[in-house]
Design an enzyme around this catalytic site. Structure first.
Site, PDB file in Angstrom:
ATOM      1  N   ASP A  49      16.557 -10.161  33.298  1.00  0.00           N
ATOM      2  CA  ASP A  49      17.279  -9.211  32.454  1.00  0.00           C
ATOM      3  C   ASP A  49      18.786  -9.376  32.622  1.00  0.00           C
ATOM      4  O   ASP A  49      19.301  -9.403  33.732  1.00  0.00           O
ATOM      5  CB  ASP A  49      16.867  -7.782  32.824  1.00  0.00           C
ATOM      6  CG  ASP A  49      17.211  -6.770  31.754  1.00  0.00           C
ATOM      7  OD1 ASP A  49      18.393  -6.701  31.362  1.00  0.00           O
ATOM      8  OD2 ASP A  49      16.305  -6.056  31.297  1.00  0.00           O
TER       9      ASP A  49
ATOM     10  N   SER B  90      18.166  -3.333  26.074  1.00  0.00           N
ATOM     11  CA  SER B  90      16.933  -3.936  26.569  1.00  0.00           C
ATOM     12  C   SER B  90      15.706  -3.480  25.787  1.00  0.00           C
ATOM     13  O   SER B  90      14.722  -4.220  25.685  1.00  0.00           O
ATOM     14  CB  SER B  90      16.746  -3.624  28.054  1.00  0.00           C
ATOM     15  OG  SER B  90      17.689  -4.317  28.839  1.00  0.00           O
TER      16      SER B  90
ATOM     17  N   THR C 200      12.005  -3.040  29.520  1.00  0.00           N
ATOM     18  CA  THR C 200      11.352  -4.335  29.311  1.00  0.00           C
ATOM     19  C   THR C 200       9.853  -4.295  29.568  1.00  0.00           C
ATOM     20  O   THR C 200       9.075  -4.720  28.706  1.00  0.00           O
ATOM     21  CB  THR C 200      12.034  -5.430  30.151  1.00  0.00           C
ATOM     22  OG1 THR C 200      13.421  -5.485  29.805  1.00  0.00           O
ATOM     23  CG2 THR C 200      11.395  -6.790  29.885  1.00  0.00           C
TER      24      THR C 200
ATOM     25  N   GLU D 124       9.663  -9.463  35.201  1.00  0.00           N
ATOM     26  CA  GLU D 124      11.078  -9.220  34.932  1.00  0.00           C
ATOM     27  C   GLU D 124      11.896  -9.161  36.221  1.00  0.00           C
ATOM     28  O   GLU D 124      11.560  -8.415  37.144  1.00  0.00           O
ATOM     29  CB  GLU D 124      11.269  -7.896  34.185  1.00  0.00           C
ATOM     30  CG  GLU D 124      12.743  -7.661  33.826  1.00  0.00           C
ATOM     31  CD  GLU D 124      13.031  -6.259  33.328  1.00  0.00           C
ATOM     32  OE1 GLU D 124      13.933  -6.132  32.476  1.00  0.00           O
ATOM     33  OE2 GLU D 124      12.396  -5.293  33.791  1.00  0.00           O
TER      34      GLU D 124
ATOM     35  N   ASP E 294      20.546  -7.560  35.575  1.00  0.00           N
ATOM     36  CA  ASP E 294      21.226  -6.713  34.599  1.00  0.00           C
ATOM     37  C   ASP E 294      21.991  -5.584  35.285  1.00  0.00           C
ATOM     38  O   ASP E 294      23.155  -5.316  34.960  1.00  0.00           O
ATOM     39  CB  ASP E 294      20.185  -6.140  33.640  1.00  0.00           C
ATOM     40  CG  ASP E 294      20.727  -5.029  32.763  1.00  0.00           C
ATOM     41  OD1 ASP E 294      21.510  -5.328  31.838  1.00  0.00           O
ATOM     42  OD2 ASP E 294      20.370  -3.860  33.002  1.00  0.00           O
TER      43      ASP E 294
ATOM     44  N   HIS F 233      26.079  -4.720  35.103  1.00  0.00           N
ATOM     45  CA  HIS F 233      26.692  -3.437  34.746  1.00  0.00           C
ATOM     46  C   HIS F 233      27.669  -2.985  35.830  1.00  0.00           C
ATOM     47  O   HIS F 233      28.703  -2.384  35.522  1.00  0.00           O
ATOM     48  CB  HIS F 233      25.613  -2.365  34.565  1.00  0.00           C
ATOM     49  CG  HIS F 233      24.854  -2.457  33.278  1.00  0.00           C
ATOM     50  ND1 HIS F 233      25.450  -2.246  32.055  1.00  0.00           N
ATOM     51  CD2 HIS F 233      23.550  -2.723  33.024  1.00  0.00           C
ATOM     52  CE1 HIS F 233      24.547  -2.376  31.093  1.00  0.00           C
ATOM     53  NE2 HIS F 233      23.380  -2.670  31.655  1.00  0.00           N
TER      54      HIS F 233
ATOM     55  N   ASP G 253      16.949 -11.287  28.142  1.00  0.00           N
ATOM     56  CA  ASP G 253      16.917 -10.533  26.891  1.00  0.00           C
ATOM     57  C   ASP G 253      18.291 -10.385  26.252  1.00  0.00           C
ATOM     58  O   ASP G 253      18.407 -10.147  25.054  1.00  0.00           O
ATOM     59  CB  ASP G 253      16.275  -9.158  27.105  1.00  0.00           C
ATOM     60  CG  ASP G 253      16.844  -8.403  28.305  1.00  0.00           C
ATOM     61  OD1 ASP G 253      17.679  -8.965  29.043  1.00  0.00           O
ATOM     62  OD2 ASP G 253      16.451  -7.245  28.505  1.00  0.00           O
ATOM     63  N   HIS G 254      19.353 -10.556  27.040  1.00  0.00           N
ATOM     64  CA  HIS G 254      20.732 -10.427  26.574  1.00  0.00           C
ATOM     65  C   HIS G 254      21.644 -10.751  27.749  1.00  0.00           C
ATOM     66  O   HIS G 254      21.177 -10.935  28.883  1.00  0.00           O
ATOM     67  CB  HIS G 254      21.021  -9.001  26.083  1.00  0.00           C
ATOM     68  CG  HIS G 254      20.630  -7.946  27.087  1.00  0.00           C
ATOM     69  ND1 HIS G 254      21.328  -7.730  28.262  1.00  0.00           N
ATOM     70  CD2 HIS G 254      19.589  -7.079  27.120  1.00  0.00           C
ATOM     71  CE1 HIS G 254      20.750  -6.773  28.957  1.00  0.00           C
ATOM     72  NE2 HIS G 254      19.668  -6.363  28.289  1.00  0.00           N
TER      73      HIS G 254
END
Length: 440
Positions: free
Chosen positions: A48, A88, A141, A264, A269, A273, A311-312
Site C-alpha cells: 500500500d 485506498s 484494501t 497487503e 502507506d 503519510h 494501489d497508489h
C-alpha cells in the site's frame, strides 16, 4: 472534468487532459486473453502506498536488487472515478472488482450498487480464500475483497460481512471491530468472535497461537487496531507479515481446487503519510520477505500466478533532494524505531530529545533541530521524521496520496498478460479469467 463525469466511467470513456481514459468494457475488449495452460492459484500482493520512488529508495536502502525487481512487467494508472488522486478504498475496489468508484467507497459503484469481487468469484468456482494485512483486517484494501459498504469507515459492518462471506483465512489487526458491536447503527449487537468460533474458525491472537492454529479456517487478530510497524514489532508478540503469509499459504494450499490470496503490506502507506522514511523502508523489507515466501511457493507449485502492485503513491517521496545530487539511504539502516515511538519516549519537559533520538537513530541532533521538534507540538513526530529524511536525502511533497503511476510486477504462468501500462481495473479482470471467473 473527471470529477463531473465519474458515473460515466461505468459506461463510457473519459476524456482527461486529452487522453482517453479506458472504462471497464473497453478494458475487456483490448486485453488479449491467452488462456491456454493451467492456473490454479492467484496471489495478489499489495504494498500500500508504494510507487517507483519507494522501489528505488528501497533498492539503495537494501544495497542490492529487491525480490520484485526481476518481476517488473509494467506500470499501472491509479486514478479513481471522482478524482485524479485515489484513496485506498477506490483503488482497492478497482483492483478487486474491475470497476472504478468514488474515493471512500468499498466495492460499490458510485450510485450504490454492489460489485462482484475477485474473491467472491474465486469462492464461486470452489477455491479457498484468504486475506492478510498489517492494518486492521477490516481496513480499506482487505475490505474491498469481501464486503460492500458506502464508507470505508464502517469497519464494524465490514467485519460482519467478512464473516458472512466465510473467508477461510483472515490475518491482521482490528480485534476491536470483532468484539460485540452495534450492527448497522442499530441497537442490536453481535459477538463476532463467538460467531467465528461457531463457524469453525480457530482464533489466533499472537505469533505463538498462530503457529499452533489447527484446522483450515483461521481468524488471526493480533492487535486492537492496526498491528505494530515492523520497526516496533519486537516490542510485541505479533507475527511478521511473512509469518502470516506462510501460514495462509499452508492453510489454503490444502484445497484441491486452488485458492485466491490477497496480502497487503499496509503500513508502507502509513509511513508515507507520516513522512517516516525509515518506517517505510523497514515495512518494505517486511513486505519483501512475504514476497519471497510467495515466490518460493509459486516456483515449487508451477500453477500459481503472483501479481504485485501498490494501489497508489503516498507522500510524494523523492530519491535524493535538498539541492544535492546524492542519496544517503544508509542513514536509515541505523534507525531502530518509528518517529511515533521515539516521541512517546520524550519526557514532559522534552529535555531528553537528543538522548532518545541518538539511541534509536545514531543521529546527533543540533540545538536548532531540537527546538524545531519542541515547537511542533502534536506534530513532533512528523517534524522528527522530516529531519531524519533530510539527512537521508529523502524528500516528501505531501502528507496524502499522489496520482503518479505505480510499478506493476508479475510472476508465474501468464504473467506476460500484465505487461505494459495498465488501468488498475484490468488486473482483476485478467486474474479472474485465468481461474475461470468473469467479473462482468
Amino acid at each position: 472534468m473527471l470529477k463531473k463525469v465519474a458515473a460515466a466511467l461505468l459506461g463510457t470513456s473519459l476524456l482527461f487532459g486529452g487522453i482517453t481514459m479506458t472504462n471497464s468494457k473497453e478494458t475487456d475488449a483490448k486485453v488479449n486473453y491467452d488462456l491456454k495452460g493451467k492456473v490454479k492459484n492467484i496471489i495478489f500482493m499489495v504494498p500500500d502506498g508504494f510507487s517507483a520512488s519507494y522501489a528505488t529508495n528501497y533498492r539503495w536502502y537494501k544495497g542490492q536488487e529487491a525480490a520484485w525487481d526481476s518481476m517488473l512487467v509494467g506500470m499501472m494508472r491509479t486514478y479513481s472515478a471522482n478524482s485524479e488522486v485515489t484513496d485506498s478504498a477506490a483503488a482497492g475496489t478497482a483492483m478487486a472488482t474491475g470497476y472504478k468508484t468514488n474515493n471512500g467507497v468499498i466495492s460499490m459503484t458510485p450510485d450504490g450498487k454492489s460489485l462482484k469481487t475477485l474473491l467472491e468469484g474465486a469462492q464461486e468456482v470452489g477455491k479457498a480464500t484468504g486475506l492478510v494485512a498489517t492494518s486492521t483486517i477490516t481496513h480499506a484494501t482487505p475490505a474491498v475483497f469481501s464486503s460492500h459498504v458506502a464508507s470505508r469507515a464502517s469497519e464494524a459492518d465490514i467485519a460482519i460481512q467478512m464473516l458472512d462471506h466465510n473467508v477461510d483465512v483472515m490475518l491482521g489487526g482490528g480485534k476491536n471491530n470483532f468484539i460485540t458491536k452495534a450492527q448497522g447503527g442499530k441497537q442490536e449487537t453481535r459477538d463476532l468472535l463467538a460467531e467465528a468460533k461457531r463457524a469453525g474458525y480457530t482464533i489466533a491472537e499472537d505469533a505463538n497461537s498462530l503457529k499452533e492454529a489447527k484446522g483450515e479456517k483461521v481468524l488471526g487478530l493480533f492487535a486492537p487496531e492496526g498491528m505494530a510497524p515492523e520497526l516496533d514489532r519486537d516490542e510485541t508478540g505479533q507475527p511478521s507479515l511473512a509469518d502470516m503469509t506462510k501460514t495462509a499459504l499452508n492453510k489454503l494450499k490444502k484445497d484441491k481446487d486452488g485458492f485466491f490470496l490477497m496480502v497487503e503490506g499496509s503500513q508502507i502507506d502509513w509511513a508515507g503519510h507520516a513522512h517516516d522514511a525509515a518506517w517505510a523502508m523497514k515495512d518494505a523489507e517486511a513486505f519483501e520477505q512475504a514476497v519471497k515466501e510467495v515466490i518460493r511457493f509459486a516456483e515449487k507449485d508451477g500453477q500459481t500466478v503472483v501479481v504485485v502492485a501498490g494501489d497508489h503513491d503516498t507522500g510524494g517521496m523523492s530519491v535524493g533532494g535538498y539541492g544535492q545530487y546524492d542519496a544517503k539511504l544508509e542513514v536509515l539502516r541505523n534507525v531502530t524505531a518509528t518517529g511515533d515511538f521515539m516521541v512517546k519516549q520524550f519526557n514532559l519537559d522534552k529535555t531528553n530529545i537528543k538522548e532518545i533520538v541518538k539511541t534509536y537513530t545514531q543521529i546527533d541532533l543540533s540545538d536548532q533541530e531540537v527546538e524545531k521538534i519542541k515547537a511542533a507540538g502534536s506534530k513532533a513526530s512528523i517534524v522528527l521524521n522530516e529531519i531524519i529524511s533530510e539527512k537521508a536525502l529523502v524528500g516528501w511533497t505531501s502528507t496524502q496520496h499522489t496520482g503518479v503511476d505505480v510499478p506493476l510486477y508479475a510472476f508465474g504462468p501468464k504473467s506476460d498478460l500484465f505487461r505494459g501500462l495498465k488501468e488498475n481495473i484490468e488486473l482483476p479482470i485478467i486474474m479472474g479469467r485465468l481461474i475461470g471467473v468473469n467479473l462482468r
